[in-house]
Design a protein around this motif. Structure first.
Motif, PDB file in Angstrom:
ATOM      1  N   THR A  14       5.028  -5.911   1.472  1.00 44.54           N
ATOM      2  CA  THR A  14       3.489  -5.610   1.929  1.00 44.54           C
ATOM      3  C   THR A  14       3.301  -5.542   2.740  1.00 44.54           C
ATOM      4  N   SER A  15       2.247  -5.169   3.297  1.00 49.29           N
ATOM      5  CA  SER A  15       1.767  -4.871   5.039  1.00 49.29           C
ATOM      6  C   SER A  15       1.757  -6.499   5.610  1.00 49.29           C
ATOM      7  N   CYS A  16       1.031  -7.127   4.904  1.00 56.91           N
ATOM      8  CA  CYS A  16       1.295  -8.196   5.503  1.00 56.91           C
ATOM      9  C   CYS A  16       2.300  -9.182   5.592  1.00 56.91           C
ATOM     10  N   ALA A  17       2.700  -8.994   4.552  1.00 57.07           N
ATOM     11  CA  ALA A  17       4.590  -9.535   4.930  1.00 57.07           C
ATOM     12  C   ALA A  17       5.082  -9.188   5.920  1.00 57.07           C
ATOM     13  N   GLN A  18       4.609  -7.756   6.738  1.00 56.08           N
ATOM     14  CA  GLN A  18       5.239  -7.516   7.018  1.00 56.08           C
ATOM     15  C   GLN A  18       5.028  -7.974   9.218  1.00 56.08           C
ATOM     16  N   ALA A  19       4.016  -7.249   8.879  1.00 54.91           N
ATOM     17  CA  ALA A  19       2.828  -8.641   9.574  1.00 54.91           C
ATOM     18  C   ALA A  19       3.070  -9.645  10.525  1.00 54.91           C
TER      19      ALA A  19
ATOM     20  N   VAL B  28      -1.269   0.217   7.541  1.00 55.29           N
ATOM     21  CA  VAL B  28      -1.012   0.921   6.503  1.00 55.29           C
ATOM     22  C   VAL B  28      -2.004   2.423   6.446  1.00 55.29           C
ATOM     23  N   ARG B  29      -1.458   3.734   6.602  1.00 57.51           N
ATOM     24  CA  ARG B  29      -2.240   4.749   6.831  1.00 57.51           C
ATOM     25  C   ARG B  29      -2.799   5.271   5.656  1.00 57.51           C
ATOM     26  N   ASP B  30      -1.591   5.329   4.582  1.00 54.23           N
ATOM     27  CA  ASP B  30      -1.984   5.728   3.118  1.00 54.23           C
ATOM     28  C   ASP B  30      -0.936   4.795   2.584  1.00 54.23           C
ATOM     29  N   VAL B  31      -1.601   4.133   1.838  1.00 55.77           N
ATOM     30  CA  VAL B  31      -0.756   3.265   0.826  1.00 55.77           C
ATOM     31  C   VAL B  31      -0.185   3.955  -0.045  1.00 55.77           C
ATOM     32  N   ALA B  32      -0.484   4.886  -0.765  1.00 52.59           N
ATOM     33  CA  ALA B  32       0.090   5.660  -1.876  1.00 52.59           C
ATOM     34  C   ALA B  32       1.610   6.470  -1.020  1.00 52.59           C
ATOM     35  N   ALA B  33       2.078   6.478   0.402  1.00 56.29           N
ATOM     36  CA  ALA B  33       3.086   7.576   0.566  1.00 56.29           C
ATOM     37  C   ALA B  33       3.805   6.417   1.401  1.00 56.29           C
ATOM     38  N   ASP B  34       3.603   5.136   1.808  1.00 62.07           N
ATOM     39  CA  ASP B  34       3.860   4.242   2.636  1.00 62.07           C
ATOM     40  C   ASP B  34       5.863   3.729   2.333  1.00 62.07           C
ATOM     41  N   PRO B  35       6.414   4.015   2.719  1.00 67.05           N
ATOM     42  CA  PRO B  35       7.885   3.086   2.408  1.00 67.05           C
ATOM     43  C   PRO B  35       7.968   1.678   2.186  1.00 67.05           C
ATOM     44  N   LEU B  36       6.440   1.066   3.096  1.00 66.86           N
ATOM     45  CA  LEU B  36       6.348  -0.086   3.341  1.00 66.86           C
ATOM     46  C   LEU B  36       6.687  -1.481   2.001  1.00 66.86           C
ATOM     47  N   PHE B  37       5.804  -0.934   0.461  1.00 65.54           N
ATOM     48  CA  PHE B  37       5.355  -1.414  -0.292  1.00 65.54           C
ATOM     49  C   PHE B  37       6.177  -1.330  -2.252  1.00 65.54           C
ATOM     50  N   THR B  38       6.548  -2.519  -2.373  1.00 59.81           N
ATOM     51  CA  THR B  38       7.581  -2.711  -3.848  1.00 59.81           C
ATOM     52  C   THR B  38       6.204  -1.252  -4.499  1.00 59.81           C
TER      53      THR B  38
ATOM     54  N   ALA C 214       3.158  -3.277  -6.222  1.00 66.85           N
ATOM     55  CA  ALA C 214       2.609  -3.906  -5.025  1.00 66.85           C
ATOM     56  C   ALA C 214       1.860  -2.429  -4.531  1.00 66.85           C
ATOM     57  N   ARG C 215       2.512  -1.294  -4.277  1.00 63.70           N
ATOM     58  CA  ARG C 215       1.906  -0.154  -4.285  1.00 63.70           C
ATOM     59  C   ARG C 215       0.465   0.377  -5.573  1.00 63.70           C
ATOM     60  N   ARG C 216       1.002  -0.347  -6.318  1.00 64.49           N
ATOM     61  CA  ARG C 216       0.402   0.222  -7.331  1.00 64.49           C
ATOM     62  C   ARG C 216      -0.839  -0.666  -7.978  1.00 64.49           C
ATOM     63  N   ALA C 217      -0.595  -1.860  -7.520  1.00 61.91           N
ATOM     64  CA  ALA C 217      -1.429  -2.455  -7.883  1.00 61.91           C
ATOM     65  C   ALA C 217      -2.997  -2.351  -6.249  1.00 61.91           C
ATOM     66  N   ILE C 218      -2.174  -2.211  -5.399  1.00 60.37           N
ATOM     67  CA  ILE C 218      -3.454  -1.749  -4.704  1.00 60.37           C
ATOM     68  C   ILE C 218      -4.016  -1.168  -4.228  1.00 60.37           C
TER      69      ILE C 218
END
Length: 288
Positions: free
Chosen positions: A174-179, A188-198, A201-205
């Motif tokens: 998640t972005s918060c875990a990375q921060a 995170v400019r676009d949740v749908a495309a960012d590889p940061l998320f599992t 997590a991406r689906r839930a957001i």
């Protein structure tokens, strides 16, 4: 987070409300399940330390100190578990403790930081962050060293399913875990495309209506003690420099205040618990 579950709280006569009622029950039961092991561990420590008759008496002590000092039960239980026990027979838990004034909370316009309620401070940092970033969705999390993760404590504009899924997040995905790991702001400019998320997590957001987010660590002594995140309905670009500077200042002010709270208000509550436990006549008999 709700500490107790009352079976009748979601009673309804309309069968169409049944799915919502069941989802609400499940959320509350999951919240209880997350808290129960920590509180049970604290109860066991208190029973052994003060020779209490049962776990109920230990819970009553925790609840008594929690309510007296307006400290969340989970926060108090965590302190009981992680802090060094008082010396055998000692009149006070923390002899020689020096009290310091509360750090200022200028960016939140809170005049009397020494008497500010923790929940009010967390609510204010969330409101301030949403105003700076011009959005209506966001949440505040508190770092937990015992579990090496972040727990949601305040939120706005987010679905119940989002809050349930992200009630606790670990070190990755998640972005918060990375921060928290970088002790730096993360966009995170676009949740749908960012590889940061599992993918989960991406689906839930995305299902919560968030397409982008920005996370700001609450920092004290160079470590992350919490996180405030803003969520946006559309993909975003980089925040302006003035926004980043304002959020960094707020993150440092609130982080320092939270660290002060833990070593001042929480320790006051523990001293109260210790005094009540050592004098049976002052103990609460059972939880209220």
């Amino acid at each position: 987070m709700t500490e107790t579950f009352k079976p009748g709280a979601w009673g309804t006569e309309d069968p169409r409300d049944e799915p919502a009622r069941l989802r609400e029950q499940i959320r509350h039961l999951r919240a209880q399940a997350r808290n129960r092991p920590l509180i049970a561990e604290a109860q066991g420590i208190l029973r052994e330390r003060y020779r209490l008759p049962d776990a109920e008496a230990a819970f009553a002590l925790l609840q008594f100190a929690s309510q007296r000092h307006n400290v969340r039960l989970r926060t108090l239980a965590h302190a009981v578990v992680r802090l060094e026990r008082p010396d055998e027979g000692a009149g006070v838990w923390f002899p020689g403790r020096v009290r310091h004034p509360a750090p200022a909370l200028e960016s939140l316009a809170i005049d009397d930081a020494s008497h500010a309620h923790r929940g009010a401070v967390l609510g204010a940092v969330l409101s301030h962050t949403l105003a700076v970033t011009a959005t209506h969705m966001g949440n505040v999390q508190i770092a937990d060293q015992a579990t090496d993760g972040l727990w949601i404590e305040k939120h706005a504009g987010l679905s119940d399913d989002f809050v349930d899924f992200f009630g606790f997040v670990g070190k990755d995905g998640t972005s918060c875990a990375q921060a928290a790991k970088d002790v730096a702001q993360v966009t995170v400019r676009d949740v749908a495309a960012d590889p940061l998320f599992t993918e989960d997590a991406r689906r839930a957001i995305l299902e919560a209506g968030s397409r982008s987010c920005h996370s700001v660590p609450l920092v004290a002594g160079g470590r992350c003690v919490g996180m405030v995140s803003a969520h946006f309905e559309r993909p975003i670009g980089d925040l302006h420099g003035a926004q980043l500077k304002a959020l960094e200042q707020t993150g440092r002010e609130v982080g320092r205040w939270l660290a002060w709270y833990d070593r001042t208000v929480v320790l006051d509550a523990l001293e109260h618990l210790h005094a009540a436990a050592r004098h049976p006549e002052a103990r609460p008999s059972r939880r209220r």
